[in-house]
Design an enzyme around this catalytic site. Structure first.
Site, short mmCIF file in Angstrom:
data_model
loop_
_atom_site.label_atom_id
_atom_site.label_comp_id
_atom_site.label_asym_id
_atom_site.label_seq_id
_atom_site.Cartn_x
_atom_site.Cartn_y
_atom_site.Cartn_z
N ARG A 43 -16.12 -1.25 20.56
CA ARG A 43 -15.14 -0.68 21.50
C ARG A 43 -14.16 0.26 20.81
NH1 ARG A 43 -14.40 -3.94 26.32
NH2 ARG A 43 -16.48 -4.65 26.80
N ARG A 99 -9.42 1.33 25.22
CA ARG A 99 -8.07 1.34 25.78
C ARG A 99 -6.93 1.31 24.77
NH1 ARG A 99 -9.42 -3.48 29.67
NH2 ARG A 99 -10.78 -3.83 27.88
N ARG A 150 -8.53 8.47 31.15
CA ARG A 150 -8.90 7.55 32.23
C ARG A 150 -7.99 7.67 33.46
NH1 ARG A 150 -10.81 4.84 34.59
NH2 ARG A 150 -10.75 2.61 34.19
N ASP A 172 -21.53 1.74 29.12
CA ASP A 172 -21.26 0.32 29.33
C ASP A 172 -22.58 -0.41 29.52
OD1 ASP A 172 -18.72 -1.46 29.83
OD2 ASP A 172 -20.30 -2.20 31.15
N TYR A 177 -23.83 -11.19 34.54
CA TYR A 177 -22.96 -10.32 35.35
C TYR A 177 -23.52 -10.12 36.74
CZ TYR A 177 -19.80 -9.10 31.54
OH TYR A 177 -18.85 -9.16 30.56
O1 1CP Z 1 -17.80 0.45 21.68
C1 1CP Z 1 -17.56 1.55 22.20
O2 1CP Z 1 -16.64 2.28 21.85
C2 1CP Z 1 -18.52 2.05 23.27
C3 1CP Z 1 -18.17 1.70 24.58
C4 1CP Z 1 -18.47 0.35 25.20
C5 1CP Z 1 -19.39 -0.66 24.88
C6 1CP Z 1 -20.29 -0.75 23.66
C7 1CP Z 1 -17.83 -0.04 26.39
C8 1CP Z 1 -16.77 0.73 27.06
N1 1CP Z 1 -18.41 -1.19 26.83
C9 1CP Z 1 -19.35 -1.61 25.92
C10 1CP Z 1 -20.22 -2.77 26.01
C11 1CP Z 1 -19.86 -3.87 26.92
N2 1CP Z 1 -19.36 -3.81 28.20
C12 1CP Z 1 -20.06 -5.23 26.62
C13 1CP Z 1 -20.69 -5.72 25.34
C14 1CP Z 1 -19.68 -5.75 24.25
C15 1CP Z 1 -18.66 -6.83 24.37
O3 1CP Z 1 -19.06 -7.99 24.36
O4 1CP Z 1 -17.48 -6.49 24.44
C16 1CP Z 1 -19.65 -5.99 27.71
C17 1CP Z 1 -19.65 -7.51 27.84
C18 1CP Z 1 -19.20 -5.08 28.71
C19 1CP Z 1 -18.71 -5.43 30.04
C20 1CP Z 1 -17.36 -4.90 30.23
N3 1CP Z 1 -17.10 -3.60 30.50
C21 1CP Z 1 -16.14 -5.58 30.09
C22 1CP Z 1 -15.97 -7.03 29.73
C23 1CP Z 1 -15.55 -7.82 30.91
C24 1CP Z 1 -15.60 -9.26 30.65
O5 1CP Z 1 -16.56 -9.87 31.09
O6 1CP Z 1 -14.70 -9.76 29.98
C25 1CP Z 1 -15.12 -4.66 30.31
C26 1CP Z 1 -13.66 -4.90 30.33
C27 1CP Z 1 -15.74 -3.42 30.57
C28 1CP Z 1 -15.09 -2.12 30.80
C29 1CP Z 1 -15.08 -1.23 29.65
N4 1CP Z 1 -16.22 -0.83 28.98
C30 1CP Z 1 -15.87 0.03 27.97
C31 1CP Z 1 -14.43 0.21 28.02
C32 1CP Z 1 -13.66 1.09 27.11
C33 1CP Z 1 -13.96 -0.58 29.07
C34 1CP Z 1 -12.52 -0.66 29.53
C35 1CP Z 1 -12.39 -0.32 30.95
C36 1CP Z 1 -11.56 0.86 31.32
O7 1CP Z 1 -11.46 1.88 30.66
O8 1CP Z 1 -11.01 0.77 32.43
#
Ligand code: 1CP
Length: 386
Positions: A63, A67, A76, A112, A189
């Site tokens: 990530r 954020r 965003r 994502d 999910y």
């Molecule tokens: O790593 C990077 O910089 C690339 C971007 C990336 C990746 C690899 C994002 C952007 N998401 C992911 C993978 C992802 N998404 C995973 C696997 C990694 C991990 O375990 O963290 C998972 C479980 C998700 C699902 C997801 N998407 C969540 C988790 C929710 C939960 O169940 O707790 C969230 C909060 C998101 C949104 C998201 N995805 C990425 C960002 C920057 C965000 C934030 C949302 C936003 O900008 O509003």
């Protein structure tokens, strides 16, 4: 005589046209066979993944585009989450943001894991402060009929476009990682309708509908293999498979409901790439919370095993043996310590893992309130540790 001269000239011209260095040596030697990309300048990540000698321990952060970066928050405000994912220019801009600030050794394409459920026909919304929401989840086996695997790959072509564009924008600075969620995590999910603290509905599926669960996991596995193959063709130089919800499974359930599909993803992907004479890229498996099964993970053929912070580096190395690269595993909460403490913790971690077959990272994604200065400290401490 004249004909022979002409033929000779034609042969020279043909030789010039086909000789790899005239197009791009890097592209023919190491990278995508499909399009010419700029030569890679910092390949420490790929070398670490292959067990080769590195100049410095490579470091990137899960990530890293996200954020905690004010410029991400700013972008965003103007664009919805999935619009960023679906617009290659925006996805590339966000992917580039952490690289402008920090001396990282890898980039990861902004997207994502939930783009696959979307491509399979489910609505996925990103709610601020909540995360992903799927308003019409898969509740019962009959709902599987709503999924649309046909054409799913073409609905994900924007990810390939972003990857190809990013390879050019990176200009060979660092390798580009592509990724996918793993079947168990995506199934979770899709059944829960979003993130879940217990995964109670998904676990109930495994017991109540074991055959349909297998069908579901296999359907996802097929989509993931297609998707990862497409990313390699588009220019991804390494891949990571996120089994982030492994933490909800007992060891027995992990071996039954995650491992067979993880094995199939890797085997089928490698097989397909080999058959098409496309160079195979290193693949990382990150199964969060599955430190109980490191030995089993090490037998799946992945080049790199990602570790969360609950695993001791030395114990992990003993379990996986010398031929696998380890990635991780600083506690993301350590990023909130003062700089001296963070520097010491990072240095200690790198010393435990050593310089060979190691990629430094956090043990899970960086959290939104992390101070920017901590990233600076982390990256510098990794590079200076050995
Ligand atoms: O790593 C990077 O910089 C690339 C971007 C990336 C990746 C690899 C994002 C952007 N998401 C992911 C993978 C992802 N998404 C995973 C696997 C990694 C991990 O375990 O963290 C998972 C479980 C998700 C699902 C997801 N998407 C969540 C988790 C929710 C939960 O169940 O707790 C969230 C909060 C998101 C949104 C998201 N995805 C990425 C960002 C920057 C965000 C934030 C949302 C936003 O900008 O509003």
């Amino acid at each position: 005589m004249k004909d022979a001269k002409l033929l000779g000239l034609r042969l020279v011209w043909l030789w010039w046209l086909l000789w790899p260095t005239n197009v791009c040596s890097d592209h023919f030697k190491t990278d995508s066979p499909l399009q010419p990309f700029p030569v890679l300048k910092n390949d420490n990540l790929l070398r670490a993944a292959r067990g080769e000698v590195v100049d410095r321990v490579p470091v990137w952060v899960m990530r890293q585009a996200g954020r905690y970066l004010p410029e991400f928050q700013e972008l965003r405000k103007q664009h919805d989450f999935f619009t960023v994912c679906r617009t290659p220019e925006l996805a590339c801009e966000v992917t580039m943001q952490p690289l402008r600030r920090f001396d990282l050794d890898a980039s990861i394409i902004f997207s994502d894991i939930l783009v696959i459920p979307q491509a399979l026909g489910l609505t996925v919304e990103m709610h601020a402060g909540v995360g992903p929401v799927l308003p019409q989840p898969i509740k019962v086996p009959d709902d599987l009929k709503r999924l649309t695997p046909d054409g799913a790959l073409s609905r994900l072509s924007y990810v390939g476009d972003a990857i190809t564009m990013m390879r050019h924008k990176l200009d060979g600075r660092v390798p580009l990682i592509g990724f996918s969620g793993a079947p168990w995590t995506l199934m979770g999910y899709m059944i829960e309708g979003g993130g879940s603290k217990t995964m109670s509905k998904t676990k109930a599926w495994l017991k109540d509908y074991p055959e349909d669960s297998k069908l579901f996991l296999n359907l996802l596995t097929d989509a993931i293999v297609d998707y990862l193959e497409m990313q390699v063709k588009a220019g991804a130089q390494m891949l990571q498979v996120f089994e982030s919800s492994a933490e909800h499974l007992s060891k027995e359930d992990f071996l039954e409901w995650s491992v067979p599909y993880l094995r199939r993803i890797r085997d089928e992907l490698v097989d397909r790439l080999n058959k098409k004479v496309i160079p195979v890229v290193p693949i990382t498996l990150f199964a969060k919370g599955a430190g109980h099964s490191l030995k089993e993970q090490s037998e799946l053929g992945y080049d790199v095993i990602g570790l969360d912070w609950t695993v001791d580096p030395i114990e992990a190395r003993n379990l996986v043996g010398p031929n696998i690269t380890l990635q991780g595993n600083l506690d993301p909460q350590d990023m909130y310590r003062n700089p001296d403490e963070l520097r010491n913790l990072t240095t200690e971690m790198v010393h435990k893992f050593g310089k060979s077959r190691y990629i430094a990272n956090l043990g899970h994604g960086i959290t939104p309130q992390t101070p920017l200065a901590s990233m600076e400290v982390l990256v510098e401490a990794v590079h200076k540790a050995l």
